[in-house]
Write an enzyme that holds these catalytic residues in place. Sequence first.
Site: not given
Length: 229
Positions: A147, A130, A143, A178
Amino acid sequence: MTSLPTALITGASRGIGLAIARELEATHNLLLGGRDEQRLKELAATFRSAEPFTADMSDDEDVERAAKQIAGLDVLVHSAGVATRGPIDQMSRQQWRDEFEVNLFAVAQLTTLLLPQLRATNGQVVLINSGFGLMTLPDNSIYCATKWALRAFGDVLREEERPNGIRVSSIHPGKVDTDMQHDIVEYNGGEYQPELYLKPESIAKAVRLAVDATEEATVDMISVRPTRK
């Protein structure tokens, strides 16, 4: 399946993972990874040569069971992932555990289990990371941490496996159109404008570039960003 090389793609039932499967279809036999077996069977039927790879990536026993079914492998693409948002002081210990289970621990376990098959074929590992594996943003502590950890895992794996002929690539997408991006915009209370985001197919093209690199070359890292902000 025919004699084409085999690619396993986790998170293949939608979004980036599905776009990668479509991109690799012409040149690879596919193993479509996900949790919903019926959905994967229906999806596999739409491809030239594909089979389901059903596993709950948060369950180490289930991952081990599924990995034992793979006899040979040329490309392993890790696209499955989850994201939790909120200020650090509102994140529970369990939320940290749950996200690391999917975004890092499952990746490390599945890769380790499949290293013998990948070594036998001088295979490749492609990590869909990401932009948050290169930067940080408030309300994305868990998150971002997963990552950045995934980036470190990929960097170390690449160096450890060079003598064994395995190539490791990390793909760092920016904002992609998405379901996850829809959730982010909804969380922030904004208006969704799909033209501002990357298409999943653009990330699939980056994976294609890494997979198609000639044998003496490794694409260490690709960063893909939207043209418009």
